[in-house]
Design an enzyme around this catalytic site. Structure first.
Site, PDB file in Angstrom:
ATOM      1  N   ARG A  98       0.835  -1.200   0.000  1.00  0.00           N
ATOM      2  CA  ARG A  98       0.000   0.000   0.000  1.00  0.00           C
ATOM      3  C   ARG A  98       0.873   1.254   0.000  1.00  0.00           C
ATOM      4  O   ARG A  98       0.575   2.243  -0.679  1.00  0.00           O
ATOM      5  CB  ARG A  98      -0.935  -0.019   1.215  1.00  0.00           C
ATOM      6  CG  ARG A  98      -1.918   1.122   1.221  1.00  0.00           C
ATOM      7  CD  ARG A  98      -3.012   0.885   2.239  1.00  0.00           C
ATOM      8  NE  ARG A  98      -2.494   0.908   3.612  1.00  0.00           N
ATOM      9  CZ  ARG A  98      -3.235   0.590   4.682  1.00  0.00           C
ATOM     10  NH1 ARG A  98      -4.492   0.228   4.546  1.00  0.00           N
ATOM     11  NH2 ARG A  98      -2.706   0.640   5.893  1.00  0.00           N
ATOM     12  N   LYS A 199      -2.791   6.402   1.819  1.00  0.00           N
ATOM     13  CA  LYS A 199      -2.669   6.761   3.232  1.00  0.00           C
ATOM     14  C   LYS A 199      -1.693   7.935   3.378  1.00  0.00           C
ATOM     15  O   LYS A 199      -0.620   7.822   3.971  1.00  0.00           O
ATOM     16  CB  LYS A 199      -2.205   5.543   4.034  1.00  0.00           C
ATOM     17  CG  LYS A 199      -2.833   5.483   5.424  1.00  0.00           C
ATOM     18  CD  LYS A 199      -2.635   4.126   6.050  1.00  0.00           C
ATOM     19  CE  LYS A 199      -3.075   4.132   7.488  1.00  0.00           C
ATOM     20  NZ  LYS A 199      -4.528   4.256   7.677  1.00  0.00           N
ATOM     21  N   GLU A 235     -16.674   6.042   4.120  1.00  0.00           N
ATOM     22  CA  GLU A 235     -16.013   5.493   5.310  1.00  0.00           C
ATOM     23  C   GLU A 235     -16.031   6.504   6.442  1.00  0.00           C
ATOM     24  O   GLU A 235     -16.474   7.637   6.265  1.00  0.00           O
ATOM     25  CB  GLU A 235     -14.593   5.042   4.992  1.00  0.00           C
ATOM     26  CG  GLU A 235     -13.653   6.147   4.540  1.00  0.00           C
ATOM     27  CD  GLU A 235     -12.235   5.628   4.290  1.00  0.00           C
ATOM     28  OE1 GLU A 235     -11.677   4.966   5.177  1.00  0.00           O
ATOM     29  OE2 GLU A 235     -11.684   5.891   3.205  1.00  0.00           O
TER      30      GLU A 235
HETATM   31  C1  LIG Z   1      -5.668   3.558   7.850  1.00  0.00           C
HETATM   32  C2  LIG Z   1      -7.035   3.884   7.427  1.00  0.00           C
HETATM   33  C3  LIG Z   1      -8.054   2.906   7.385  1.00  0.00           C
HETATM   34  C4  LIG Z   1      -7.875   1.503   7.879  1.00  0.00           C
HETATM   35  O1  LIG Z   1      -6.867   0.768   7.250  1.00  0.00           O
HETATM   36  P1  LIG Z   1      -6.207  -0.486   7.970  1.00  0.00           P
HETATM   37  O2  LIG Z   1      -5.170  -0.951   7.014  1.00  0.00           O
HETATM   38  O3  LIG Z   1      -7.276  -1.470   8.197  1.00  0.00           O
HETATM   39  O4  LIG Z   1      -5.635   0.022   9.253  1.00  0.00           O
HETATM   40  C5  LIG Z   1      -9.295   3.286   6.901  1.00  0.00           C
HETATM   41  N1  LIG Z   1      -9.530   4.555   6.498  1.00  0.00           N
HETATM   42  C6  LIG Z   1      -8.596   5.507   6.539  1.00  0.00           C
HETATM   43  C7  LIG Z   1      -8.913   6.883   6.066  1.00  0.00           C
HETATM   44  C8  LIG Z   1      -7.307   5.208   7.002  1.00  0.00           C
HETATM   45  O5  LIG Z   1      -6.379   6.164   7.046  1.00  0.00           O
END
Ligand SMILES: *Cc1c(COP(=O)(O)O)cnc(C)c1O
Length: 352
Positions: A98, A199, A235
């Site tokens: 990622r 991210k 989300e």
């Molecule tokens: C990190 C994150 C998640 C969750 O990702 P994981 O890999 O499951 O920790 C979901 N939404 C956002 C905006 C994030 O930054």
């Protein structure tokens, strides 16, 4: 008696089994640990050999890209201590991949998957005494990739730093932590074509206002809708969302505006394994209104039940607690992560 001086080596740190803190009072605060991993490279080059150094402040030019352009990516994963004292990571290569995808989007070089996983392992081992006892929590691992070189204007930085630090965290899910969520109808988290699926370090500051306002009204978090139509759920501020209706578990498809969570991906696989039908699709906000259960997923919370969602002044409540699907998925996934349940998926990676 080893004094915490410069003399203290990795070896002497590791000979002491546990750091001297109260393991029953862990939250999600970045408690300073012993070491961090740092590696630098120039634009157009590859990351080579990194080093563990004492945890501490870092030096950056005020004109560093990370401070001026926000050229940076974060990751988050956890290390667990098992009953037999072995330390394991959960799907670290997923975080590596990622980060690599995000780095491409943000014109940054990234460590290879192998380098990433190796660096995470080294950092966790160096901070082994901070990995909580089994059942008390985990060691949160925070990799950062940043444009550390000086960059003015819309240009990529000439130098990059990959850094990993860690801190011990407690378990979130304590039975009575169901979230009360409000649907955010004005502010957006991500736009089509934007970096919502990456991210990036700029993911959280722009949602602070919505989250803060929601908290002053007594809600735990906000649920964002898609920016284009305002009709479909996307989300929460830092977690992915799932809805349960009968034997069907649905989650918004990751089409660029949703962060592709590692927990999300893992929960989908665990749910399929249990025999649920899992749908990744566009989910109209109306679908929330007659769901049986709603829960959210992320590395920090793993799975967190949503007790209610408020939309246009109407509050809908959901099933939570021991009989819930969320609880079953939580128990299974944390079981695999901590070694209580056989890892037939091959998701856990031993660090030592
Ligand atoms: C990190 C994150 C998640 C969750 O990702 P994981 O890999 O499951 O920790 C979901 N939404 C956002 C905006 C994030 O930054």
């Amino acid at each position: 008696m080893a004094s915490p001086s410069e003399q203290t080596t990795c070896e002497t740190m590791n000979s002491e089994k546990y750091a001297d803190i109260n393991w029953d009072e862990l939250g999600f605060n970045p408690i300073p640990t012993d070491y961090m991993f740092v590696i630098k490279c120039s634009k157009g080059e590859n990351f080579l050999q990194g080093n563990l150094t004492r945890f501490g402040n870092i030096e950056l030019s005020p004109s560093a890209a990370i401070l001026n352009n926000g050229q940076g990516i974060l990751e988050g994963l956890k290390a667990y201590r098992r009953e037999d004292n072995r330390i394991t990571l959960f799907r670290p290569e997923q975080n590596a991949m990622r980060m690599k995808m995000g780095a491409e989007r943000m014109c940054m070089p990234s460590p290879s998957t192998e380098q990433f996983v190796d660096a995470v392992k080294q950092t966790v081992l160096a901070n082994k005494r901070w990995v909580p006892p089994p059942g008390k929590g985990s060691l949160y691992v925070r990799p950062l990739l940043m444009g550390s070189g000086s960059a003015m204007g819309v240009v990529p930085a000439p130098e990059y730093t990959f850094l990993i630090y860690t801190f011990p965290v407690g378990n979130y899910f304590k039975g009575d932590t169901a979230m009360n969520v409000i649907v955010e109808e004005k502010l957006c988290r991500a736009i089509p074509g934007g970096p919502g699926g990456v991210k990036t370090i700029t993911n959280y500051a722009p949602v602070l206002q919505a989250v803060t306002q929601a908290k002053t009204k007594g809600f735990s978090d906000v649920l964002f809708l898609d920016a284009k139509t305002g009709k479909n759920i996307e989300e929460l501020s830092s977690c992915n969302i799932f809805i349960v209706k009968g034997n069907v578990i649905s989650t918004p498809a990751t089409l660029g505006t949703i962060l592709p969570g590692v927990t999300r991906k893992s929960i989908i696989e665990v749910a399929l394994d249990f025999g649920y039908q899992v749908e990744e699709r566009v989910i109209p906000v109306e679908d929330l209104m007659d769901a049986d259960e709603v829960f959210c997923t992320g590395t920090a919370v793993v799975v967190n039940a949503v007790g209610s969602i408020t939309y246009q002044g109407k509050r809908v409540e959901y099933k939570t607690g021991v009989e819930s699907v969320a609880q079953k998925l939580y128990a299974t996934l944390t079981g695999i992560q901590t070694g209580r349940i056989d890892d037939k998926m091959g998701w856990t990676v031993q660090v030592d």
